[in-house]
Design a protein around this motif. Structure first.
Motif, mmCIF file in Angstrom:
data_model
loop_
_atom_site.group_PDB
_atom_site.id
_atom_site.type_symbol
_atom_site.label_atom_id
_atom_site.label_comp_id
_atom_site.label_asym_id
_atom_site.label_seq_id
_atom_site.Cartn_x
_atom_site.Cartn_y
_atom_site.Cartn_z
ATOM 1 N N TRP A 315 0.974 -1.271 -0.134
ATOM 2 C CA TRP A 315 0.081 -0.110 0.085
ATOM 3 C C TRP A 315 0.740 1.369 0.041
ATOM 4 O O TRP A 315 0.485 2.311 -0.751
ATOM 5 C CB TRP A 315 -1.011 -0.058 1.160
ATOM 6 N N ARG A 319 0.988 4.108 -3.131
ATOM 7 C CA ARG A 319 0.810 5.491 -2.858
ATOM 8 C C ARG A 319 1.943 6.247 -3.384
ATOM 9 O O ARG A 319 1.689 7.212 -4.015
ATOM 10 C CB ARG A 319 0.294 5.745 -1.551
ATOM 11 N N HIS A 378 -10.231 7.469 8.824
ATOM 12 C CA HIS A 378 -9.552 7.873 7.539
ATOM 13 C C HIS A 378 -10.335 7.470 6.250
ATOM 14 O O HIS A 378 -9.691 7.868 5.061
ATOM 15 C CB HIS A 378 -8.214 7.543 7.417
ATOM 16 N N ALA A 379 -11.394 6.766 6.201
ATOM 17 C CA ALA A 379 -11.958 6.302 5.155
ATOM 18 C C ALA A 379 -13.512 7.146 4.797
ATOM 19 O O ALA A 379 -14.182 6.398 4.056
ATOM 20 C CB ALA A 379 -12.552 4.664 5.200
ATOM 21 N N MET A 382 -16.275 8.660 1.651
ATOM 22 C CA MET A 382 -15.491 7.850 0.810
ATOM 23 C C MET A 382 -16.376 8.263 -0.756
ATOM 24 O O MET A 382 -17.600 7.609 -0.819
ATOM 25 C CB MET A 382 -15.411 6.485 0.664
ATOM 26 N N THR A 387 -10.097 5.879 -5.531
ATOM 27 C CA THR A 387 -9.293 6.834 -5.114
ATOM 28 C C THR A 387 -8.874 6.563 -3.461
ATOM 29 O O THR A 387 -7.768 6.585 -3.209
ATOM 30 C CB THR A 387 -10.027 8.287 -5.081
ATOM 31 N N HIS A 388 -9.944 6.024 -2.910
ATOM 32 C CA HIS A 388 -9.636 5.635 -1.544
ATOM 33 C C HIS A 388 -8.490 4.617 -1.414
ATOM 34 O O HIS A 388 -7.694 4.460 -0.456
ATOM 35 C CB HIS A 388 -10.847 5.137 -0.888
ATOM 36 N N TYR A 391 -5.016 6.159 -2.415
ATOM 37 C CA TYR A 391 -4.222 7.225 -1.610
ATOM 38 C C TYR A 391 -4.649 7.345 -0.082
ATOM 39 O O TYR A 391 -3.889 7.865 0.560
ATOM 40 C CB TYR A 391 -5.003 8.772 -2.165
ATOM 41 N N SER A 392 -5.567 6.472 0.376
ATOM 42 C CA SER A 392 -5.835 6.481 1.833
ATOM 43 C C SER A 392 -5.729 5.132 2.495
ATOM 44 O O SER A 392 -5.893 5.081 3.712
ATOM 45 C CB SER A 392 -7.578 6.761 1.797
ATOM 46 N N THR A 393 -5.870 3.965 1.769
ATOM 47 C CA THR A 393 -5.770 2.747 2.384
ATOM 48 C C THR A 393 -4.458 2.467 3.001
ATOM 49 O O THR A 393 -3.356 2.528 2.476
ATOM 50 C CB THR A 393 -6.387 1.529 1.522
ATOM 51 N N ASP A 397 -5.771 -2.053 7.112
ATOM 52 C CA ASP A 397 -7.234 -2.024 6.760
ATOM 53 C C ASP A 397 -7.778 -3.238 6.186
ATOM 54 O O ASP A 397 -8.964 -3.450 6.337
ATOM 55 C CB ASP A 397 -7.796 -0.673 5.756
#
Length: 438
Positions: A315, A319, A378-379, A382, A387-388, A391-393, A397
């Motif tokens: 991950w 990113r 942080h999710a 959504m 995109t999640h 850039y966010s996972t 998770d």
């Protein structure tokens, strides 16, 4: 009868159309996906299924594919720091020579594969000594692996000469050529550690067995200078001149390429495996990923080993692959979210010659899947699940992982292996590892 139905999830299929189902799931029979659909369309399958999983609050997507790793080197995590690649390698090889044998290669590989599997990686291409132990380790935790005979001109850990390396590679093919969970390969270390004739021998062996071929390539400027000084041509031109580049070839790193070399990769169909974490940490440079993508080169993603990047976090690699090149090029659209996500899913499957089996959630493919928790702060909110993911996972998770429909990670824990015993064994080995470079 359907074996497993997962429903009520946000499904990111990673199929060619980029299909996303807001409320959907999959039905699995005999290890393969028989249906990918909206939850309401899965009611019939769910009614007779042996097992139901509620995916509410989760993204369901295919298992991740790591196309360059040295999992066994997890034993040396953080041992050698703040050095560029060439002096770094000399210290690494010293430690490996003192510590590695079949038993410790298995131990380190279990540790590395556990880290990968818990983060959602279900298939990994791994280059390491004693590849049969690599397969054993992958099976211990529940993963698919691409590995095989290592070619390296110095004696290395095994002490083999060329004849011994060929024999070891042949034995590997005899043992695993028909295994569904193994993608056999031949893996010479690099053009600066394997002579031209030996590289050609390795490629001929791979071709004879219909296997993959993978090597390090153009990772540093020093490597380029070394190879050019010896053979009068750059690394990629050298490999091309030897006839080693085709659609079954995976080249790890490809950091230092000129325009013509990028066109060579596009022409031959060879894959460039992007390893942004180790490239940054070892100060190797910035791969020209946007230019490779624009030229039609297949680009996939790897973690390299935990000895060079200190963890095996796909991950983080994802990113960086999506963001790094925006800054390097000054273009905010240098690598799209779809391109980045494909690097560790569908493109990885294509590179392994397994696009019909893994890499996306589609009917008929193996049920290698992960469920990612999106109920965390942080999710939320959504707006776009792709995109999640990019850039966010975070790897924490990932809650559940399935291999051919078998749940190999449940609620963030391995189901096949008690990892505590591996951790204790590594801790016992730690004094010897530390002493190996003292």
């Amino acid at each position: 009868m359907t074996d497993l139905v997962i429903r009520n999830a946000t499904v990111v299929t990673c199929d060619p159309a980029g299909t996303v189902i807001a409320d959907g799931g999959v039905a699995v029979r005999d290890g393969r996906i028989e249906q990918v659909a909206a939850s309401v369309e899965l009611e019939a399958a769910a009614a007779g299924a042996r097992r139901l999983v509620d995916g509410k609050g989760h993204i369901l997507m295919p298992g991740l594919i790591n196309t360059h790793c040295h999992a066994g080197d997890s034993l040396f995590r953080g041992l050698v720091e703040d050095l560029p690649l060439e002096p770094w390698l000399q210290t690494v090889w010293k430690a490996e020579g003192a510590i590695l044998n079949p038993e410790t290669c298995y131990l380190g590989s279990v540790l590395g594969f556990a880290e990968l599997l818990l983060s959602g990686v279900t298939t990994v291409m791994d280059m390491f000594w004693y590849p049969e132990e690599t397969v054993r380790a992958a099976r211990t935790v529940g993963m698919r692996v691409s590995t095989g005979g290592i070619f390296f001109d110095p004696p290395g850990v095994t002490g083999d000469n060329l004849k011994g390396r060929i024999a070891a590679a042949e034995r590997f093919f005899e043992m695993f050529s028909d295994a569904e969970d193994v993608f056999p390969a031949v893996l010479p270390h690099g053009a600066y550690t394997v002579a031209p004739e030996n590289l050609k021998t390795a490629k001929q062996l791979a071709e004879r067995h219909g296997a993959l071929f993978s090597t390090h390539a153009a990772e540093t400027r020093a490597e380029q200078a070394d190879v050019t000084g010896r053979y009068g041509r750059s690394v990629i031109r050298h490999l091309d001149d030897l006839g080693l580049l085709d659609e079954r070839t995976l080249l790890a790193h490809c950091v230092h390429l000129d325009d013509e070399e990028i066109q060579i990769l596009a022409r031959t169909g060879a894959t460039a495996v992007h390893n942004p974490v180790s490239n940054l940490k070892l100060a190797s440079g910035f791969a020209r990923v946007p230019e490779m993508l624009a030229a039609g080169v297949r680009v996939t993603l790897g973690t390299d080993g935990a000895i060079s990047g200190n963890d095996l976090d796909m991950w983080m690699a994802l990113r960086l692959a999506a963001t790094l090149h925006k800054a390097v090029t000054g273009k905010a659209d240098a690598v799209s979210t779809a391109q980045a996500l494909a690097m560790m899913t569908s493109a990885g499957a294509e590179a392994l010659g397994a696009a019909g089996r893994i890499g996306s959630l589609e009917a008929g493919k193996l049920a290698d899947m992960i469920l990612i928790d999106v109920k965390r702060p942080h999710a939320v909110p959504m707006f776009d699940p792709v995109t999640h993911l990019v850039y966010s996972t975070a790897r924490s998770d990932v809650r559940h992982v399935f291999l051919s429909g078998e749940q190999v990670v449940r609620d963030g824990a391995l189901t096949r292996h008690a990892i505590g015993q591996t951790i204790e064994a590594v801790e016992r080995l730690k004094p010897r590892i530390a002493a190996s470079i003292a």
